[in-house]
Design an enzyme around this catalytic site. Structure first.
Site, PDB file in Angstrom:
ATOM      1  N   GLY A  13       0.887  -1.213  -0.030  1.00  0.00           N
ATOM      2  CA  GLY A  13       0.182  -0.052   0.041  1.00  0.00           C
ATOM      3  C   GLY A  13       0.775   1.278  -0.155  1.00  0.00           C
ATOM      4  O   GLY A  13       2.169   1.009   0.246  1.00  0.00           O
ATOM      5  N   SER A  14       0.118   2.343  -0.231  1.00  0.00           N
ATOM      6  CA  SER A  14       1.365   3.610   0.066  1.00  0.00           C
ATOM      7  C   SER A  14       0.919   4.225   1.202  1.00  0.00           C
ATOM      8  O   SER A  14       0.311   3.595   1.942  1.00  0.00           O
ATOM      9  CB  SER A  14       0.943   4.562  -1.184  1.00  0.00           C
ATOM     10  OG  SER A  14      -0.373   5.048  -1.254  1.00  0.00           O
ATOM     11  N   VAL A  15       1.811   5.434   1.293  1.00  0.00           N
ATOM     12  CA  VAL A  15       1.783   6.070   2.656  1.00  0.00           C
ATOM     13  C   VAL A  15       0.266   6.586   2.627  1.00  0.00           C
ATOM     14  O   VAL A  15       0.031   6.650   4.112  1.00  0.00           O
ATOM     15  CB  VAL A  15       2.912   7.353   2.490  1.00  0.00           C
ATOM     16  CG1 VAL A  15       2.723   8.219   3.776  1.00  0.00           C
ATOM     17  CG2 VAL A  15       4.245   6.671   2.367  1.00  0.00           C
ATOM     18  N   SER A  70       2.546   3.289   6.962  1.00  0.00           N
ATOM     19  CA  SER A  70       3.563   3.727   7.949  1.00  0.00           C
ATOM     20  C   SER A  70       2.996   3.785   9.155  1.00  0.00           C
ATOM     21  O   SER A  70       3.397   3.300  10.282  1.00  0.00           O
ATOM     22  CB  SER A  70       4.425   4.935   7.517  1.00  0.00           C
ATOM     23  OG  SER A  70       4.804   4.952   6.211  1.00  0.00           O
ATOM     24  N   LEU A  73      36.251  -5.144 -35.755  1.00  0.00           N
ATOM     25  CA  LEU A  73      35.135  -4.192 -36.212  1.00  0.00           C
ATOM     26  C   LEU A  73      34.944  -4.609 -37.693  1.00  0.00           C
ATOM     27  O   LEU A  73      35.716  -5.153 -38.310  1.00  0.00           O
ATOM     28  CB  LEU A  73      35.676  -2.799 -36.194  1.00  0.00           C
ATOM     29  CG  LEU A  73      36.191  -2.206 -34.619  1.00  0.00           C
ATOM     30  CD1 LEU A  73      36.427  -0.761 -34.970  1.00  0.00           C
ATOM     31  CD2 LEU A  73      34.413  -1.862 -34.285  1.00  0.00           C
ATOM     32  N   SER A 100      37.860 -11.155 -42.626  1.00  0.00           N
ATOM     33  CA  SER A 100      37.885 -12.079 -43.909  1.00  0.00           C
ATOM     34  C   SER A 100      39.222 -12.197 -44.668  1.00  0.00           C
ATOM     35  O   SER A 100      39.386 -13.208 -45.061  1.00  0.00           O
ATOM     36  CB  SER A 100      36.855 -11.381 -44.934  1.00  0.00           C
ATOM     37  OG  SER A 100      35.653 -11.166 -44.164  1.00  0.00           O
ATOM     38  N   SER A 141      31.115 -10.475 -34.144  1.00  0.00           N
ATOM     39  CA  SER A 141      30.832 -11.250 -32.875  1.00  0.00           C
ATOM     40  C   SER A 141      31.009  -9.941 -31.760  1.00  0.00           C
ATOM     41  O   SER A 141      31.865 -10.013 -31.182  1.00  0.00           O
ATOM     42  CB  SER A 141      31.233 -12.357 -32.604  1.00  0.00           C
ATOM     43  OG  SER A 141      32.795 -12.146 -33.006  1.00  0.00           O
TER      44      SER A 141
HETATM   45  N1  LIG Z   1      24.651  -2.121 -38.741  1.00  0.00           N
HETATM   46  C1  LIG Z   1      25.651  -2.552 -39.063  1.00  0.00           C
HETATM   47  N2  LIG Z   1      26.783  -2.858 -38.270  1.00  0.00           N
HETATM   48  C2  LIG Z   1      27.562  -3.758 -38.567  1.00  0.00           C
HETATM   49  N3  LIG Z   1      27.983  -4.408 -39.849  1.00  0.00           N
HETATM   50  C3  LIG Z   1      26.898  -4.115 -40.552  1.00  0.00           C
HETATM   51  C4  LIG Z   1      25.754  -3.350 -40.549  1.00  0.00           C
HETATM   52  N4  LIG Z   1      24.888  -3.374 -41.407  1.00  0.00           N
HETATM   53  C5  LIG Z   1      25.410  -4.232 -42.247  1.00  0.00           C
HETATM   54  N5  LIG Z   1      26.485  -4.598 -41.845  1.00  0.00           N
HETATM   55  C6  LIG Z   1      27.411  -5.638 -42.818  1.00  0.00           C
HETATM   56  O1  LIG Z   1      27.326  -7.103 -41.952  1.00  0.00           O
HETATM   57  C7  LIG Z   1      28.521  -7.276 -41.522  1.00  0.00           C
HETATM   58  C8  LIG Z   1      28.624  -7.887 -40.124  1.00  0.00           C
HETATM   59  O2  LIG Z   1      27.771  -9.001 -40.183  1.00  0.00           O
HETATM   60  P1  LIG Z   1      28.218  -9.740 -38.712  1.00  0.00           P
HETATM   61  O3  LIG Z   1      27.230 -11.260 -39.027  1.00  0.00           O
HETATM   62  O4  LIG Z   1      29.729 -10.234 -38.831  1.00  0.00           O
HETATM   63  O5  LIG Z   1      27.772  -9.127 -37.457  1.00  0.00           O
HETATM   64  S1  LIG Z   1      27.583  -9.419 -35.918  1.00  0.00           S
HETATM   65  O6  LIG Z   1      28.779 -10.570 -35.472  1.00  0.00           O
HETATM   66  O7  LIG Z   1      26.024  -9.950 -35.889  1.00  0.00           O
HETATM   67  O8  LIG Z   1      27.671  -8.357 -35.282  1.00  0.00           O
HETATM   68  C9  LIG Z   1      29.593  -6.390 -41.923  1.00  0.00           C
HETATM   69  O9  LIG Z   1      30.583  -7.133 -42.753  1.00  0.00           O
HETATM   70  P2  LIG Z   1      32.264  -6.883 -42.283  1.00  0.00           P
HETATM   71  O10 LIG Z   1      32.585  -5.778 -42.741  1.00  0.00           O
HETATM   72  O11 LIG Z   1      32.701  -7.962 -42.950  1.00  0.00           O
HETATM   73  O12 LIG Z   1      32.504  -7.076 -40.844  1.00  0.00           O
HETATM   74  C10 LIG Z   1      28.880  -5.228 -42.786  1.00  0.00           C
HETATM   75  O13 LIG Z   1      29.503  -5.418 -43.955  1.00  0.00           O
HETATM   76  N1  LIG Z   2      46.979  -5.606 -41.880  1.00  0.00           N
HETATM   77  C1  LIG Z   2      45.853  -5.709 -42.735  1.00  0.00           C
HETATM   78  N2  LIG Z   2      45.312  -6.814 -42.159  1.00  0.00           N
HETATM   79  C2  LIG Z   2      44.105  -6.964 -43.022  1.00  0.00           C
HETATM   80  N3  LIG Z   2      43.364  -6.316 -44.022  1.00  0.00           N
HETATM   81  C3  LIG Z   2      43.908  -5.125 -44.349  1.00  0.00           C
HETATM   82  C4  LIG Z   2      45.289  -4.968 -43.564  1.00  0.00           C
HETATM   83  N4  LIG Z   2      45.638  -3.819 -43.948  1.00  0.00           N
HETATM   84  C5  LIG Z   2      44.773  -3.404 -45.027  1.00  0.00           C
HETATM   85  N5  LIG Z   2      43.857  -4.209 -45.000  1.00  0.00           N
HETATM   86  C6  LIG Z   2      42.768  -3.918 -45.760  1.00  0.00           C
HETATM   87  O1  LIG Z   2      41.465  -3.828 -44.849  1.00  0.00           O
HETATM   88  C7  LIG Z   2      40.328  -4.244 -45.468  1.00  0.00           C
HETATM   89  C8  LIG Z   2      39.587  -5.423 -44.608  1.00  0.00           C
HETATM   90  O2  LIG Z   2      38.390  -5.910 -45.182  1.00  0.00           O
HETATM   91  P1  LIG Z   2      37.799  -7.072 -44.767  1.00  0.00           P
HETATM   92  O3  LIG Z   2      38.784  -8.219 -44.497  1.00  0.00           O
HETATM   93  O4  LIG Z   2      36.736  -7.585 -45.335  1.00  0.00           O
HETATM   94  O5  LIG Z   2      37.427  -7.016 -43.241  1.00  0.00           O
HETATM   95  P2  LIG Z   2      36.128  -7.654 -42.138  1.00  0.00           P
HETATM   96  O6  LIG Z   2      36.044  -8.769 -42.774  1.00  0.00           O
HETATM   97  O7  LIG Z   2      36.897  -7.525 -40.849  1.00  0.00           O
HETATM   98  O8  LIG Z   2      34.986  -6.602 -42.420  1.00  0.00           O
HETATM   99  C9  LIG Z   2      40.729  -5.093 -46.828  1.00  0.00           C
HETATM  100  O9  LIG Z   2      40.573  -4.118 -47.956  1.00  0.00           O
HETATM  101  C10 LIG Z   2      42.238  -5.157 -46.652  1.00  0.00           C
HETATM  102  O10 LIG Z   2      42.836  -5.229 -47.792  1.00  0.00           O
END
Ligand SMILES: Nc1ncnc2c1ncn2[C@@H]1O[C@H](COP(=O)(O)OS(=O)(=O)O)[C@@H](OP(=O)(O)O)[C@H]1O
Ligand SMILES: Nc1ncnc2c1ncn2[C@@H]1O[C@H](COP(=O)(O)OP(=O)(O)O)[C@@H](O)[C@H]1O
Length: 677
Positions: A73-75, A80, A511, A517, A584
């Site tokens: 309940g409230s005050v 109280s 990032l 990749s 991730s």
């Molecule tokens: N909002 C937003 N934030 C981050 N990334 C974005 C977004 N929208 C699209 N993308 C593209 O999707 C790729 C990331 O997907 P992932 O499956 O690795 O992301 S996560 O692990 O689920 O966070 C990521 O690819 P990578 O550049 O290879 O990392 C992007 O190209």
């Molecule tokens: N030392 C390095 N290691 C990995 N990629 C590099 C590096 N220097 C420059 N790059 C460039 O950065 C970019 C990375 O892209 P990508 O491999 O698709 O990244 P992600 O999969 O994390 O989004 C490519 O264009 C790659 O050539």
């Protein structure tokens, strides 16, 4: 806040110490006030006994049963004042405090020259000036027949959380109603919460009867209104008492102002509530094992507190989840062996047979075992500022079991004011929702309605260790009981041996544009050249197929990584070296995947590229779009990235070429491979 689960019977976890120290000490202080003037005649007067025989006084106290209750309940409803009146009438206040109360009442009270009991609860001057604020205040008082602990929960916006905390150990809820106002939204909310946490005894205290001229018709109408509502939420019985906290009517003794009321006064009723007969004590035998006592080779005992039912030596029992059966050999306690023990007692059981049983297991009556399952429907009360992340793994603690559990998107939330079902995606602070809970291994449980001990649980954030929710299990989902593991003859070891390699999961994180990749690709090429069997999972083959239903909200990313983890795990079961390249961004999910695999198989590779460098590369032009606002929730800009704290491999792409990094990663995993490869 307390970590107590929604569990009325685990007495230790209901420790009221946090804010009751003062009142607890008052109770023991021999300076307890002695005059009986104006107090209810059946209330306990401790002074004479304390003066004559302090030992007898303490012994008397110890033997009395304890009732824990909560006031809702409230005050404004006079909460109280009512609690102040209970403390005052049972004389659980210091003499000097009483003097302060009298002085304060005249100075700042709202009752003219009379004592303002509310001041006793809202804090005396000194406490108020120190600005002490507490979540739940526990106060102690005693009568001749019983000891009481009352949990007083403040009525601000954190009400739900506080009430659930206070109510989690309560036997009884006193729901206050202002006789002038009748059943209000908040009455319904309090009743719903009290029922949710399993409080079995409800008192409807219709207060301020003096302000409605003690009229029976007012009381009867309120009771009828409440009965309708109570039935709709499953409260079958309650006790309604017309009273006035301020005037003292029907508090300590029956009031002459309401001769039409034949029932007990409030204290009389609280003294008479039958705790022994509560269903929990009556149910079949269950004892969650707290620890295994093995002082030497001849003795092996299982210690715990009996949650429900009773046990005798010779009784047939079953150990869950394994299901093995045995009989009770001895019931051991500090004071010697017992022939029988009942709910609430802490005992050590020994079994007639050598049966595997460890902490977290539950010993139960062989003929009436509880269920074992890993998927449930549950009701959750969310208690943290950070909202629920569906799919995130939390620790779930139920009785003595602790398991990893994920919570699904809620089926609905419940508006506690209207009881309407709301469609929601998540739960925030104080929200209540119905959701599915999946545990990573089967647990022993019972529906909360049958056992608060085996049906109530708490959720704990794995990283901060904070309690984020309390919950009640409603039932096991049928599908969890129907799905069984199929034993296979070709094991993961056989798959790996055929390929002549140890499976691994090389988990690249970083990032967008960091280089995941690029480097993962090079690593796979090198492994392939070395004759290794591998597979690379990356965004393209997953987000366009398996996970095409997922976007980039926190919840979707969590689910994305969970699924990728499951697929990667299956591939390692097939003996492969799996490489994954996903942002991730959350530590919790990376740890979740690590935990899915045998120790050492998960290799976390942090592609550590600072945001400004990744943004300057902007391979796909996504950063520019994110900055302009065209992409929402973009990692590093409008969505978080939690860098690994202690990765297995770290690559600084501003200093290392992709080729050099790939070479180093291959060397790393070769280095930790076993010598037979
Ligand atoms: N909002 C937003 N934030 C981050 N990334 C974005 C977004 N929208 C699209 N993308 C593209 O999707 C790729 C990331 O997907 P992932 O499956 O690795 O992301 S996560 O692990 O689920 O966070 C990521 O690819 P990578 O550049 O290879 O990392 C992007 O190209
Ligand atoms: N030392 C390095 N290691 C990995 N990629 C590099 C590096 N220097 C420059 N790059 C460039 O950065 C970019 C990375 O892209 P990508 O491999 O698709 O990244 P992600 O999969 O994390 O989004 C490519 O264009 C790659 O050539």
């Amino acid at each position: 806040m307390s970590n107590a689960p929604l569990n009325r019977h685990s007495r230790e976890s209901g420790n009221p110490a946090s804010s009751s120290v003062a009142t607890e000490t008052r109770q023991r202080d021999p300076r307890l006030r002695g005059d009986d003037e104006g107090h209810g005649d059946h209330l306990y007067t401790p002074d004479a006994l304390i003066a004559a025989d302090i030992g007898a006084y303490l012994a008397l106290h110890q033997r009395k049963s304890l009732l824990r209750f909560i006031t809702c309940g409230s005050v404004d409803d006079g909460k109280s004042t009512l609690i102040g009146r209970l403390l005052y009438d049972s004389k659980m206040i210091f003499e000097d405090q009483l003097a302060a109360l009298e002085a304060d009442s005249k100075r700042v009270g709202t009752q003219g020259q009379n004592i303002d009991f509310a001041l006793l609860v809202d804090g005396l001057a000194a406490e108020r000036e120190q600005g002490i604020t507490i979540d739940v205040a526990y106060r102690f008082f005693a009568t001749e027949k019983r000891k009481f602990i009352v949990a007083d929960t403040p009525g601000h916006e954190q009400y739900t959380r506080n009430m659930v905390t206070g109510a989690s150990t309560a036997d009884c809820a006193v729901i206050l109603i202002d006789a002038r106002k009748g059943v209000l939204t908040q009455t319904r909310r309090h009743s719903f919460l009290a029922h949710l946490v399993g409080i079995r005894h409800i008192v409807l205290a219709v207060n301020k009867m003096d302000l409605v001229d003690y009229r029976q018709i007012v009381f009867d109408q309120i009771v009828a209104d409440y009965a309708d509502f109570a039935a709709s939420i499953g409260i079958d019985t309650f006790t309604a008492i017309p009273l006035s906290g301020l005037a003292g009517d029907n508090i300590a003794s029956r009031s002459e102002a309401m001769p039409w009321y034949q029932g007990p006064a409030l204290i009389e009723h609280l003294e008479a509530i039958d705790l022994e007969g509560d269903a929990a004590q009556a149910g079949p035998f269950r004892m969650p094992v707290q620890w295994v006592n093995r002082p030497d080779l001849d003795f092996r005992g299982f210690a715990g507190s009996i949650a429900t039912g009773s046990i005798r030596s010779g009784d047939a029992v079953r150990v869950l989840p394994s299901g093995r059966t045995s009989t009770i050999a001895r019931i051991v306690t500090m004071d010697g062996d017992l022939h029988e023990a009942v709910a609430g007692q802490s005992v050590t059981l020994t079994l007639a047979d050598e049966v595997d049983c460890s902490r977290g297991d539950v010993i139960v009556a062989a003929a009436a075992p509880p269920q074992v399952a890993d998927q449930f429907q549950a009701t959750l009360v969310w208690m943290a500022e950070e909202q629920l992340l569906p799919g995130r793994a939390y620790w779930l603690k139920l009785a003595t079991q602790t398991v990893s559990a994920t919570i699904q998107q809620p089926r609905h939330a419940i508006d506690v004011n209207t009881l309407a079902e709301l469609s929601v995606k998540t739960l925030g602070l104080n929200d209540i929702g119905v959701t599915e809970v999946y545990t990573d291994r089967p647990i022993v449980f019972e529906p909360y309605a049958d056992s608060t001990d085996l049906g109530g649980f708490i959720l704990i954030d794995k990283l901060t260790n904070a309690t984020v929710a309390a919950g009640t299990l409603t039932y096991a989902l049928r599908r969890s009981q129907d799905v069984h593991w199929q034993a296979v003859d070709i094991t993961r070891a056989a798959h790996a041996a055929q390929k002549g390699q140890n499976p691994k999961l090389l988990w690249f994180t970083g990032l967008s544009g960091s280089g995941k990749s690029t480097i993962a690709n090079l690593v796979e090429k090198k492994l392939h050249a070395l004759g290794r069997h591998s597979f690379l999972l990356d965004g393209d083959n997953i987000r366009h197929g398996l996970n095409k239903d997922l976007g980039f909200t926190d919840a979707d990313r969590i689910e994305n990584i969970r699924r990728v983890g499951e697929v990667a795990k299956l591939m390692t079961d097939a003996g492969l070296i799996v490489l994954t390249a996903f942002i991730s961004p959350f530590r919790a999910e990376r740890e979740l995947v690590r935990g899915m695999l045998p120790y050492g198989e998960f290799v976390e590779i942090f592609i550590d590229t600072p945001l400004d460098v990744a943004e300057a590369r902007d391979v796909k032009g996504l950063y520019a779009k994110a900055r302009s606002g065209a992409i929402a929730n973009f990692t590093g800009i409008s969505s978080p990235y939690e860098a690994p704290v202690n990765p297995d491999v770290r690559v600084d792409t501003t200093r290392e070429t992709p080729e050099a990094a790939a070479e180093r990663i291959v060397e790393h995993i070769m280095g930790v491979w076993s010598p037979d490869l």
